[in-house]
Design an enzyme around this catalytic site. Structure first.
Site, PDB file in Angstrom:
ATOM      1  N   HIS A  82       0.845  -1.206   0.000  1.00 60.08           N
ATOM      2  CA  HIS A  82       0.000   0.000   0.000  1.00 60.08           C
ATOM      3  C   HIS A  82       0.876   1.251   0.000  1.00 60.08           C
ATOM      4  O   HIS A  82       0.666   2.167  -0.805  1.00 60.08           O
ATOM      5  CB  HIS A  82      -0.926  -0.025   1.218  1.00 60.08           C
ATOM      6  CG  HIS A  82      -1.561   1.300   1.551  1.00 60.08           C
ATOM      7  ND1 HIS A  82      -2.588   1.841   0.795  1.00 60.08           N
ATOM      8  CD2 HIS A  82      -1.306   2.203   2.534  1.00 60.08           C
ATOM      9  CE1 HIS A  82      -2.939   3.016   1.312  1.00 60.08           C
ATOM     10  NE2 HIS A  82      -2.175   3.266   2.362  1.00 60.08           N
ATOM     11  N   ASP A 111       7.419  22.202 -25.564  1.00 56.37           N
ATOM     12  CA  ASP A 111       7.343  20.840 -25.020  1.00 56.37           C
ATOM     13  C   ASP A 111       8.383  20.739 -23.914  1.00 56.37           C
ATOM     14  O   ASP A 111       9.050  21.721 -23.581  1.00 56.37           O
ATOM     15  CB  ASP A 111       7.632  19.794 -26.123  1.00 56.37           C
ATOM     16  CG  ASP A 111       6.993  18.440 -25.803  1.00 56.37           C
ATOM     17  OD1 ASP A 111       7.182  17.963 -24.672  1.00 56.37           O
ATOM     18  OD2 ASP A 111       6.309  17.882 -26.678  1.00 56.37           O
ATOM     19  N   TRP A 147       7.505  -0.223   3.965  1.00 51.15           N
ATOM     20  CA  TRP A 147       8.085   0.436   2.786  1.00 51.15           C
ATOM     21  C   TRP A 147       9.509   0.901   3.062  1.00 51.15           C
ATOM     22  O   TRP A 147      10.277   1.169   2.143  1.00 51.15           O
ATOM     23  CB  TRP A 147       7.208   1.605   2.333  1.00 51.15           C
ATOM     24  CG  TRP A 147       7.435   2.896   3.065  1.00 51.15           C
ATOM     25  CD1 TRP A 147       7.074   3.159   4.354  1.00 51.15           C
ATOM     26  CD2 TRP A 147       8.073   4.080   2.563  1.00 51.15           C
ATOM     27  NE1 TRP A 147       7.445   4.436   4.680  1.00 51.15           N
ATOM     28  CE2 TRP A 147       8.064   5.027   3.596  1.00 51.15           C
ATOM     29  CE3 TRP A 147       8.644   4.427   1.346  1.00 51.15           C
ATOM     30  CZ2 TRP A 147       8.609   6.298   3.454  1.00 51.15           C
ATOM     31  CZ3 TRP A 147       9.189   5.700   1.206  1.00 51.15           C
ATOM     32  CH2 TRP A 147       9.164   6.607   2.256  1.00 51.15           C
ATOM     33  N   SER A 174      13.139   6.193 -13.241  1.00 51.52           N
ATOM     34  CA  SER A 174      12.041   6.972 -13.839  1.00 51.52           C
ATOM     35  C   SER A 174      11.975   8.367 -13.226  1.00 51.52           C
ATOM     36  O   SER A 174      11.871   9.370 -13.942  1.00 51.52           O
ATOM     37  CB  SER A 174      10.726   6.229 -13.625  1.00 51.52           C
ATOM     38  OG  SER A 174       9.650   7.068 -13.908  1.00 51.52           O
ATOM     39  N   SER A 175      12.050   8.425 -11.892  1.00 54.42           N
ATOM     40  CA  SER A 175      11.966   9.729 -11.211  1.00 54.42           C
ATOM     41  C   SER A 175      13.142  10.617 -11.577  1.00 54.42           C
ATOM     42  O   SER A 175      12.975  11.827 -11.792  1.00 54.42           O
ATOM     43  CB  SER A 175      11.973   9.547  -9.694  1.00 54.42           C
ATOM     44  OG  SER A 175      10.790   8.974  -9.287  1.00 54.42           O
ATOM     45  N   HIS A 258      13.271  11.489   4.188  1.00 55.88           N
ATOM     46  CA  HIS A 258      12.651  12.735   4.628  1.00 55.88           C
ATOM     47  C   HIS A 258      12.485  13.745   3.499  1.00 55.88           C
ATOM     48  O   HIS A 258      11.391  14.301   3.341  1.00 55.88           O
ATOM     49  CB  HIS A 258      13.322  13.359   5.848  1.00 55.88           C
ATOM     50  CG  HIS A 258      12.369  14.354   6.451  1.00 55.88           C
ATOM     51  ND1 HIS A 258      11.307  13.976   7.233  1.00 55.88           N
ATOM     52  CD2 HIS A 258      12.241  15.672   6.258  1.00 55.88           C
ATOM     53  CE1 HIS A 258      10.574  15.033   7.514  1.00 55.88           C
ATOM     54  NE2 HIS A 258      11.116  16.078   6.944  1.00 55.88           N
ATOM     55  N   GLU A 260      11.958  12.972   0.623  1.00 62.90           N
ATOM     56  CA  GLU A 260      10.859  12.366  -0.148  1.00 62.90           C
ATOM     57  C   GLU A 260       9.506  12.923   0.310  1.00 62.90           C
ATOM     58  O   GLU A 260       8.604  13.151  -0.494  1.00 62.90           O
ATOM     59  CB  GLU A 260      10.914  10.842   0.019  1.00 62.90           C
ATOM     60  CG  GLU A 260       9.736  10.066  -0.539  1.00 62.90           C
ATOM     61  CD  GLU A 260       9.639  10.110  -2.057  1.00 62.90           C
ATOM     62  OE1 GLU A 260      10.651  10.389  -2.724  1.00 62.90           O
ATOM     63  OE2 GLU A 260       8.542   9.863  -2.584  1.00 62.90           O
ATOM     64  N   TYR A 262       8.965  15.863   1.321  1.00 61.68           N
ATOM     65  CA  TYR A 262       8.798  17.190   0.723  1.00 61.68           C
ATOM     66  C   TYR A 262       8.655  17.106  -0.789  1.00 61.68           C
ATOM     67  O   TYR A 262       8.049  17.987  -1.400  1.00 61.68           O
ATOM     68  CB  TYR A 262       9.944  18.107   1.166  1.00 61.68           C
ATOM     69  CG  TYR A 262       9.823  18.355   2.640  1.00 61.68           C
ATOM     70  CD1 TYR A 262       8.891  19.273   3.114  1.00 61.68           C
ATOM     71  CD2 TYR A 262      10.531  17.609   3.549  1.00 61.68           C
ATOM     72  CE1 TYR A 262       8.696  19.445   4.462  1.00 61.68           C
ATOM     73  CE2 TYR A 262      10.345  17.769   4.912  1.00 61.68           C
ATOM     74  CZ  TYR A 262       9.429  18.687   5.359  1.00 61.68           C
ATOM     75  OH  TYR A 262       9.215  18.838   6.698  1.00 61.68           O
ATOM     76  N   SER A 273      -0.923  27.225  -4.456  1.00 62.58           N
ATOM     77  CA  SER A 273      -0.519  28.623  -4.670  1.00 62.58           C
ATOM     78  C   SER A 273      -1.019  29.157  -6.010  1.00 62.58           C
ATOM     79  O   SER A 273      -1.048  30.367  -6.225  1.00 62.58           O
ATOM     80  CB  SER A 273       1.006  28.759  -4.620  1.00 62.58           C
ATOM     81  OG  SER A 273       1.470  28.344  -3.373  1.00 62.58           O
ATOM     82  N   HIS A 307      15.177  12.344  12.806  1.00 62.52           N
ATOM     83  CA  HIS A 307      14.007  12.407  13.691  1.00 62.52           C
ATOM     84  C   HIS A 307      13.096  11.191  13.477  1.00 62.52           C
ATOM     85  O   HIS A 307      12.200  10.940  14.280  1.00 62.52           O
ATOM     86  CB  HIS A 307      13.236  13.730  13.549  1.00 62.52           C
ATOM     87  CG  HIS A 307      12.548  13.943  12.238  1.00 62.52           C
ATOM     88  ND1 HIS A 307      12.497  15.166  11.613  1.00 62.52           N
ATOM     89  CD2 HIS A 307      11.889  13.109  11.420  1.00 62.52           C
ATOM     90  CE1 HIS A 307      11.820  15.055  10.484  1.00 62.52           C
ATOM     91  NE2 HIS A 307      11.444  13.817  10.349  1.00 62.52           N
ATOM     92  N   HIS A 308      13.330  10.448  12.382  1.00 58.10           N
ATOM     93  CA  HIS A 308      12.573   9.214  12.165  1.00 58.10           C
ATOM     94  C   HIS A 308      13.138   8.068  13.008  1.00 58.10           C
ATOM     95  O   HIS A 308      12.551   6.990  13.036  1.00 58.10           O
ATOM     96  CB  HIS A 308      12.619   8.805  10.697  1.00 58.10           C
ATOM     97  CG  HIS A 308      11.902   9.770   9.800  1.00 58.10           C
ATOM     98  ND1 HIS A 308      10.554   9.686   9.525  1.00 58.10           N
ATOM     99  CD2 HIS A 308      12.348  10.867   9.124  1.00 58.10           C
ATOM    100  CE1 HIS A 308      10.205  10.668   8.711  1.00 58.10           C
ATOM    101  NE2 HIS A 308      11.264  11.403   8.459  1.00 58.10           N
ATOM    102  N   THR A 333       7.228  26.863   6.671  1.00 58.94           N
ATOM    103  CA  THR A 333       5.889  26.333   6.390  1.00 58.94           C
ATOM    104  C   THR A 333       4.835  27.328   6.860  1.00 58.94           C
ATOM    105  O   THR A 333       3.831  27.566   6.179  1.00 58.94           O
ATOM    106  CB  THR A 333       5.686  24.961   7.078  1.00 58.94           C
ATOM    107  OG1 THR A 333       6.814  24.136   6.771  1.00 58.94           O
ATOM    108  CG2 THR A 333       4.429  24.284   6.591  1.00 58.94           C
ATOM    109  N   LYS A 336       4.274  30.056   4.430  1.00 57.49           N
ATOM    110  CA  LYS A 336       3.395  29.651   3.327  1.00 57.49           C
ATOM    111  C   LYS A 336       1.922  29.727   3.740  1.00 57.49           C
ATOM    112  O   LYS A 336       1.093  30.293   3.021  1.00 57.49           O
ATOM    113  CB  LYS A 336       3.739  28.233   2.863  1.00 57.49           C
ATOM    114  CG  LYS A 336       5.040  28.189   2.092  1.00 57.49           C
ATOM    115  CD  LYS A 336       5.241  26.877   1.407  1.00 57.49           C
ATOM    116  CE  LYS A 336       6.295  27.002   0.339  1.00 57.49           C
ATOM    117  NZ  LYS A 336       5.878  27.792  -0.817  1.00 57.49           N
ATOM    118  N   ARG A 455       1.594   0.544  15.361  1.00 58.12           N
ATOM    119  CA  ARG A 455       1.273   0.444  13.946  1.00 58.12           C
ATOM    120  C   ARG A 455       1.743  -0.903  13.416  1.00 58.12           C
ATOM    121  O   ARG A 455       2.455  -1.632  14.115  1.00 58.12           O
ATOM    122  CB  ARG A 455       1.915   1.598  13.162  1.00 58.12           C
ATOM    123  CG  ARG A 455       3.400   1.623  13.257  1.00 58.12           C
ATOM    124  CD  ARG A 455       4.001   2.888  12.674  1.00 58.12           C
ATOM    125  NE  ARG A 455       3.932   2.928  11.225  1.00 58.12           N
ATOM    126  CZ  ARG A 455       4.797   3.598  10.447  1.00 58.12           C
ATOM    127  NH1 ARG A 455       5.794   4.287  10.996  1.00 58.12           N
ATOM    128  NH2 ARG A 455       4.668   3.613   9.158  1.00 58.12           N
TER     129      ARG A 455
END
Lengths: 536, 36
Positions: A82, A111, A147, A174-175, A258, A260, A262, A273, A307-308, A333, A336, A455
């Protein structure tokens, strides 16, 4: 007469002014940014439902205590798949799809800069996810280590292991190709008068995102390559028995992981925006400060990864550094959020579906931000770590955050893509159903986490039963609500003809081309003043 | 800017960005090699 016809045709051909080729070849060999954008968006929608179906399995199992429908191993596979599918197959490709469609239109380019690579970067994705999904049928089942793929657990994966590694490599390639394309396009193909600080926020946030991707996707690739060599080639990068360090994997993974986060939220900031000024009929408040805030968030995202992993054990100075650096992200943040609110302040606001999704984004993403701030506090995180509080936090950031922004963008630009207005009543129904059910699903998970529910478990103590049932009801409601979106898409060509500008308050180069946007646009570079005039 | 110059710039930017990506890939594996 004949000569004239031939000449015209030759001239047309020379200027690449023909339409698309017919049939499947149009899609297989497409180098057109609009077609590739469409394919990305359709692919991400399909993956959204595949990943969503897995979420339904998870929530069915968790609706009541005890083991009901699936084996615990399969449950772990579901949580793993998932996440991988939603992150790499749904959210990221959706933003790449929006980028493909809109960046050339917004900067006045004909293009993407590298159209053939663009085709490759899309067509790698179905292969990658075909491989990943095929692991569900393999001996030992699909990957079940989460994951994050932490060793040594991930090394216990069955036959699926090398396929997992290969598919992650393909997603990364790909990315990276997509990001190279975005950077090269924005740097080299802007309309002549469009300086960097005149670029729309969506383009800016994507430029920053692309740099993040370039820096971190190879790190993930490096980490999983080392996992592969640990498993098959006798190395011990992460194996304690061979002198390796499993915690090092966590450091490397989160150095990718991390930023990722963002990568999945900065383009969402860009979409919102664009939309809020349109429906507030005002210019975006503090455009330049938004650019600096996004850049600042991107920089900070590289120095907060640990922090993870507050609970793995690290020196006190490390804990303090990562705690304060993480809390610092709240500042840009906050800039924003303030700017979006200031844009709306005294604006002539209307509440069409894209605006509703954007407003929900601002409110609900902020809730996810606040719970993130709570998790950033190291002494508190020791209690929250690996509980449902974390699940609630990142789902608030990713569902009413990233997914709502994608929905907002889809509704906002749909008339430009199809040439017709979508069904507003269905759009609003989709919005209200999604917003109500997303909160029913994820808000109770905060309480579950604070009460101590871990979890990644298929069974739990009876004290957690009530909130889990509420969460499961919400999840099924949210899943069904998304079928309304499919209905909106399927009926998108039946609405009234859209004007070029589509929305009264819209501004920017993309609104100066006809609706639907023709096969080729901006074959001659526009003057940026057109964009300015469109706003006047 | 003429077409030729633009193509040259596009190629140069693409190569630089690809080199950065490659450096991160190799760099982090080297980090693993040096540590283990």
């Amino acid at each position: 007469m004949t000569t004239t016809t031939v000449d015209t045709h030759a001239a047309d051909h020379e200027h690449d002014d023909h339409g698309p080729t017919k049939g499947i070849k149009r899609w297989l060999f497409s180098t057109n940014h609009k077609d590739i954008g469409t394919m990305y968006l359709i692919f991400s929608l399909v993956m959204f439902f595949v990943g969503g179906a897995m979420a339904m399995v998870i929530r069915s199992e968790l609706a009541i205590p005890g083991l009901q429908f699936v084996h615990p191993e399969f449950f772990n596979s579901m949580t793993t798949m998932h996440a991988l599918i939603m992150v790499f197959g749904a959210v990221m490709p959706a933003f790449v799809g929006l980028a493909n469609w809109m960046i050339p239109l917004m900067i006045g380019a004909p293009d993407m800069a590298l159209p053939r690579m663009n085709n490759w970067s899309f067509w790698i994705l179905p292969v990658a996810f075909g491989i990943l999904l095929s692991t569900l049928l393999m001996p030992g089942g699909a990957p079940a280590s989460g994951w994050t793929m932490y060793p040594p657990l991930v090394l216990q994966t069955g036959d699926a292991f090398p396929f997992l590694i290969f598919s992650v490599h393909l997603m990364g390639i790909s990315s990276i190709m997509g990001s190279i394309n975005v950077i090269v396009t924005i740097i080299n193909m802007r309309a002549p008068d469009m300086t960097l600080l005149k670029m729309p926020m969506f383009v800016w946030t994507w430029l920053i995102t692309a740099y993040l991707l370039i820096a971190v996707m190879p790190v993930l690739a490096g980490a999983v390559t080392m996992l592969l060599t640990d498993q098959f080639f006798g190395t011990s990068f992460f194996l304690a028995a061979g002198g390796g360090d499993p915690v090092m994997f966590q450091h490397i993974f989160w150095f990718f992981g991390h930023p990722e986060v963002y990568i999945m939220i900065l383009p969402a900031f860009g979409v919102v925006s664009e939309i809020i000024p349109t429906f507030s009929r005002k210019k975006l408040f503090g455009h330049d400060s938004m650019v600096y805030a996004a850049s600042c968030i991107a920089f900070l995202s590289f120095i907060v990864w640990a922090h993870h992993m507050f609970t793995v054990g690290m020196p006190l100075t490390g804990q303090l550094f990562f705690m304060f650096a993480t809390m610092l992200i709240a500042v840009p943040t906050g800039v924003k959020i303030f700017n979006w609110v200031a844009t709306m302040w005294r604006g002539a606001m209307t509440f069409e579906t894209p605006m509703l999704f954007s407003l929900a984004f601002v409110f609900l993403f902020t809730i996810g931000g606040f719970s993130g701030l709570m998790l950033a506090i190291q002494p508190a995180d020791v209690q929250y770590h690996d509980t449902y509080f974390v699940v609630a936090h990142f789902h608030y950031v990713l569902v009413p955050g990233s997914v709502f922004a994608i929905m907002a963008g889809a509704y906002y630009w749909l008339p430009k893509w199809t040439g017709h207005m979508y069904n507003e009543k269905l759009g609003k129904l989709h919005f209200w159903a999604s917003t109500i059910f997303v909160n029913i699903t994820f808000f109770p998970q905060h309480f579950l986490g604070l009460a101590g529910m871990p979890r990644r478990i298929p069974d739990y103590s009876v004290q957690f039963a009530d909130f889990n049932m509420i969460s499961s009801i919400g999840a099924f409601g949210f899943g069904l609500s998304q079928l309304i979106f499919v209905l909106v898409i399927l009926t998108a060509w039946k609405g009234a003809k859209a004007t070029d500008r589509v929305w009264e308050g819209s501004h920017g180069l993309e609104w100066t081309v006809p609706s639907p946007a023709p096969w080729h646009t901006f074959t001659t570079p526009p003057k940026n003043r057109i964009a300015d005039e469109a706003f006047e | 800017m003429d077409d030729l110059e633009r193509k040259k710039n596009i190629r140069r930017t693409a190569l630089i960005v690809a080199a950065v990506a490659l450096a991160f890939y190799v760099g982090f594996i080297m980090l693993g090699v040096l540590r283990s």
